[in-house]
Design a protein around this motif. Structure first.
Motif, PDB file in Angstrom:
ATOM      1  N   LEU A   1       0.803  -1.224   0.000  1.00  0.00           N
ATOM      2  CA  LEU A   1       0.000   0.000   0.000  1.00  0.00           C
ATOM      3  C   LEU A   1       0.838   1.276   0.000  1.00  0.00           C
ATOM      4  O   LEU A   1       0.570   2.199  -0.766  1.00  0.00           O
ATOM      5  CB  LEU A   1      -0.946  -0.008   1.200  1.00  0.00           C
ATOM      6  N   ARG A   2       1.860   1.344   0.846  1.00  0.00           N
ATOM      7  CA  ARG A   2       2.697   2.552   0.931  1.00  0.00           C
ATOM      8  C   ARG A   2       3.321   2.860  -0.427  1.00  0.00           C
ATOM      9  O   ARG A   2       3.288   4.004  -0.903  1.00  0.00           O
ATOM     10  CB  ARG A   2       3.780   2.349   1.985  1.00  0.00           C
TER      11      ARG A   2
ATOM     12  N   TYR B   1       2.299   1.673  -3.370  1.00  0.00           N
ATOM     13  CA  TYR B   1       1.211   1.924  -4.312  1.00  0.00           C
ATOM     14  C   TYR B   1       0.837   3.406  -4.302  1.00  0.00           C
ATOM     15  O   TYR B   1       0.732   4.046  -5.343  1.00  0.00           O
ATOM     16  CB  TYR B   1       0.000   1.061  -3.943  1.00  0.00           C
ATOM     17  N   LYS B   2       0.689   3.960  -3.110  1.00  0.00           N
ATOM     18  CA  LYS B   2       0.316   5.376  -2.985  1.00  0.00           C
ATOM     19  C   LYS B   2       1.400   6.283  -3.567  1.00  0.00           C
ATOM     20  O   LYS B   2       1.096   7.283  -4.213  1.00  0.00           O
ATOM     21  CB  LYS B   2       0.039   5.732  -1.531  1.00  0.00           C
ATOM     22  N   ARG B   3       2.659   5.953  -3.349  1.00  0.00           N
ATOM     23  CA  ARG B   3       3.756   6.767  -3.896  1.00  0.00           C
ATOM     24  C   ARG B   3       3.759   6.717  -5.421  1.00  0.00           C
ATOM     25  O   ARG B   3       3.980   7.723  -6.088  1.00  0.00           O
ATOM     26  CB  ARG B   3       5.095   6.292  -3.347  1.00  0.00           C
TER      27      ARG B   3
ATOM     28  N   ILE C   1       1.161   5.996  -7.442  1.00  0.00           N
ATOM     29  CA  ILE C   1      -0.026   6.702  -7.932  1.00  0.00           C
ATOM     30  C   ILE C   1       0.183   8.207  -7.868  1.00  0.00           C
ATOM     31  O   ILE C   1      -0.149   8.942  -8.793  1.00  0.00           O
ATOM     32  CB  ILE C   1      -1.275   6.279  -7.117  1.00  0.00           C
ATOM     33  N   SER C   2       0.761   8.671  -6.768  1.00  0.00           N
ATOM     34  CA  SER C   2       1.025  10.097  -6.615  1.00  0.00           C
ATOM     35  C   SER C   2       1.986  10.591  -7.687  1.00  0.00           C
ATOM     36  O   SER C   2       1.775  11.641  -8.302  1.00  0.00           O
ATOM     37  CB  SER C   2       1.588  10.363  -5.220  1.00  0.00           C
TER      38      SER C   2
ATOM     39  N   ASP D   1      -6.692   7.689  -7.564  1.00  0.00           N
ATOM     40  CA  ASP D   1      -6.541   6.432  -6.843  1.00  0.00           C
ATOM     41  C   ASP D   1      -7.840   5.650  -6.947  1.00  0.00           C
ATOM     42  O   ASP D   1      -8.653   5.661  -6.039  1.00  0.00           O
ATOM     43  CB  ASP D   1      -6.178   6.719  -5.384  1.00  0.00           C
TER      44      ASP D   1
ATOM     45  N   PHE E   1      -9.172   3.353  -4.097  1.00  0.00           N
ATOM     46  CA  PHE E   1      -9.837   3.951  -2.952  1.00  0.00           C
ATOM     47  C   PHE E   1     -11.078   4.710  -3.378  1.00  0.00           C
ATOM     48  O   PHE E   1     -12.021   4.815  -2.617  1.00  0.00           O
ATOM     49  CB  PHE E   1      -8.879   4.846  -2.179  1.00  0.00           C
TER      50      PHE E   1
END
Length: 153
Positions: free
Chosen positions: A50-51, A53-55, A57-58, A64, A67
């Protein structure tokens, strides 16, 4: 959109944007603080934790959708709400009759609807895993949940 379709698109998008910006995997890894090997696996269709993935996507500047789907689901009306809409707009029912029917439906729904699981599971065996593994784990957890619900009845 299923995870199997979402993640290959993530890898393809990552590779395309990285090449468009003329960055090597190592340069990108340094820029977004995600491991070189993790980025390589994501580009090949693996799912990052997850961590990371968020980086990613950002960095892609993407929405996202993982979510967004959960947030959309959270605002959808419940089954009793949908039934109430139909009952209260039915020309053959007066408001009192619709209310009586709705109370019965709500009571039955509360008794018969399967409860949401009372626990959450956090799985972290590696930095990434194949999308097929997620599906297998999901199926196993669903089977466990069904067995627990049946046992409780």
């Amino acid at each position: 959109m299923t995870e199997d379709r979402l993640q290959p698109a993530l890898g393809e998008s990552l590779r395309a944007e990285r090449r468009r910006r003329r960055l090597s995997l190592r340069e990108l890894a340094d820029e977004i603080d995600v491991g070189f090997n993790t980025l390589s696996r994501v580009e090949r269709g693996h799912v990052p934790e997850l961590r990371n993935y968020k980086r990613i996507i950002s960095w892609l500047g993407a929405e996202d959708s993982l979510f967004d789907a959960a947030e959309t689901a959270a605002v959808e009306p419940s089954t009793p709400d949908l039934i109430a809409k139909h009952l209260y707009t039915d020309d053959r029912l007066d408001e009192e009759s619709a209310g009586t029917m709705m109370k019965l439906i709500q009571d039955l729904y509360n008794v018969l609807a399967a409860p949401k699981p009372a626990f959450a599971v956090h799985l972290r065996s590696s930095q990434t895993f194949l999308p097929e593994v997620g599906k297998l784990l999901s199926d196993a957890l669903e089977d466990m949940h069904t067995a627990l619900v049946e046992e409780a009845r």
